[in-house]
Design a protein around this motif. Structure first.
Motif, PDB file in Angstrom:
ATOM      1  N   VAL A 291       0.863  -1.181   0.000  1.00  0.00           N
ATOM      2  CA  VAL A 291       0.000   0.000   0.000  1.00  0.00           C
ATOM      3  C   VAL A 291       0.900   1.232   0.000  1.00  0.00           C
TER       4      VAL A 291
ATOM      5  N   VAL B 113      -2.878   6.109   0.643  1.00  0.00           N
ATOM      6  CA  VAL B 113      -4.315   5.967   0.894  1.00  0.00           C
ATOM      7  C   VAL B 113      -5.057   7.216   0.412  1.00  0.00           C
TER       8      VAL B 113
ATOM      9  N   GLU C   4      -1.467   8.280  -4.853  1.00  0.00           N
ATOM     10  CA  GLU C   4      -1.328   6.972  -5.503  1.00  0.00           C
ATOM     11  C   GLU C   4      -1.224   7.113  -7.016  1.00  0.00           C
TER      12      GLU C   4
ATOM     13  N   ILE D 213      -7.101   1.560  -3.922  1.00  0.00           N
ATOM     14  CA  ILE D 213      -7.075   1.799  -2.476  1.00  0.00           C
ATOM     15  C   ILE D 213      -8.305   1.200  -1.797  1.00  0.00           C
TER      16      ILE D 213
ATOM     17  N   GLN E 206      -7.818  -2.544  -1.656  1.00  0.00           N
ATOM     18  CA  GLN E 206      -6.780  -2.902  -0.695  1.00  0.00           C
ATOM     19  C   GLN E 206      -7.312  -2.876   0.733  1.00  0.00           C
ATOM     20  N   LEU E 207      -7.948  -1.780   1.109  1.00  0.00           N
ATOM     21  CA  LEU E 207      -8.402  -1.626   2.491  1.00  0.00           C
ATOM     22  C   LEU E 207      -9.546  -2.578   2.829  1.00  0.00           C
TER      23      LEU E 207
ATOM     24  N   ILE F 167      -0.780   6.546   5.989  1.00  0.00           N
ATOM     25  CA  ILE F 167      -0.866   5.157   5.510  1.00  0.00           C
ATOM     26  C   ILE F 167      -0.840   4.199   6.689  1.00  0.00           C
TER      27      ILE F 167
ATOM     28  N   THR G 296      -4.018   4.245   8.751  1.00  0.00           N
ATOM     29  CA  THR G 296      -5.159   3.683   8.037  1.00  0.00           C
ATOM     30  C   THR G 296      -5.096   2.166   7.958  1.00  0.00           C
ATOM     31  N   VAL G 297      -3.932   1.624   7.612  1.00  0.00           N
ATOM     32  CA  VAL G 297      -3.834   0.165   7.473  1.00  0.00           C
ATOM     33  C   VAL G 297      -3.895  -0.517   8.837  1.00  0.00           C
TER      34      VAL G 297
END
Length: 292
Positions: free
Chosen positions: A138, A141, A146, A170, A173-174, A205, A208-209
């Motif tokens: 990633v 975000v 990106e 994104i 991914q999330l 990032i 968020t992840v």
């Protein structure tokens, strides 16, 4: 049942806190990719030591005798990983390979890396395949950021560019990270640090992840190549600053060795890929991989 995070910390070379003492074998079974990253140049050769490089792309069934031989050469191997050279979800090869490994070598930790474009929609397949750990790359975000790192994605047969492509990537991914984490599978996130583009974005990032369920975070300094060949590699100071920003939100992995897609052995200590893959050698010929 997947290995717990504490078990991975003991056995998986990418999850320990003090460098690798156990080994892994990377199985290069994935030829195609569905994202055109501006910093990525995948090739077949025996000389470069970086992600996206392998001597040969293998068929799933070819991996079983190779793993057997690898365990004879390097008994420290605890992990069978698939990290390319293309994306693991852009074809069915990775899932097929993990199913074979589960039958033949159930003692091995099964580890997969992906760009995450298809992670949300293929999450159930990954869970059923018995993956123990998953790495998702990633790099932002924020779609505006990106979009500076990728030329396009190929999604359901359609080539999509710019911010629209970044939003799709994104989101998938999330959502995928959330699904996989809820199933109890440990997730590590990799971010390629390109200071001019995402250097000030690392904290966001990581935050968020981590909220989505990732347990470990790995900042990979850019290797200037492909369309970012003229972009300077991060300085030590820039890497330190990025790590400090991310560490507020998630546990860091600090021992990445920029492994090839066919790496074999204990990272940073032993490397047996040339011995193991000798009969599959490419004679140093570079080839391009498909997108789609």
């Amino acid at each position: 049942m997947s290995k717990s995070f504490s078990e991975l910390q003991k056995e998986h070379p990418c999850y320990g806190s003090h460098g690798a003492t156990t080994g892994r074998i990377h199985l290069p079974v994935c030829p195609g990719c569905n994202i055109a990253c501006r910093f990525c140049e995948r090739s077949l050769n025996d000389t470069e030591n970086r992600p996206g490089v392998t001597s040969k792309v293998l068929k799933p069934e070819e991996t079983i005798p190779l793993i057997k031989k690898a365990l004879e050469i390097s008994p420290e191997i605890r992990v069978a990983g698939i990290a390319g050279p293309g994306d693991t979800l852009a074809s069915n090869n990775a899932i097929k390979t993990f199913k074979l490994i589960d039958k033949e070598f159930p003692q091995l930790i099964k580890c997969m890396s992906t760009n995450g474009l298809l992670l949300a929609e293929r999450a159930d397949e990954i869970i059923k395949a018995g993956i123990d750990s998953l790495t998702v790359t990633v790099n932002a975000v924020d779609p505006e950021i990106e979009a500076q790192l990728n030329d396009y994605i190929v999604w359901h047969g359609k080539k999509i560019e710019g911010v629209e492509a970044a939003k799709i990537l994104i989101e998938n991914q999330l959502e995928g990270i959330r699904k996989i984490a809820q199933a109890g599978i440990t997730i590590k996130v990799n971010t390629v640090l390109v200071p001019r583009i995402n250097g000030s974005h690392i904290a966001q990032i990581a935050k968020t992840v981590a909220a989505a369920g990732a347990k470990k975070y790995n900042i990979i300094p850019l290797i200037p190549t492909a369309k970012l060949a003229d972009e300077p590699a991060p300085s030590c100071q820039e890497i330190h600053a990025a790590r400090a920003a991310a560490a507020q939100y998630i546990e860091l992995f600090l021992h990445c060795n920029h492994c090839r897609a066919d790496a074999v052995g204990v990272p940073g200590r032993t490397e047996f890929s040339k011995v193991l893959y000798a009969k599959f050698g490419s004679d140093g010929i570079k080839e391009n991989f498909s997108h789609g």
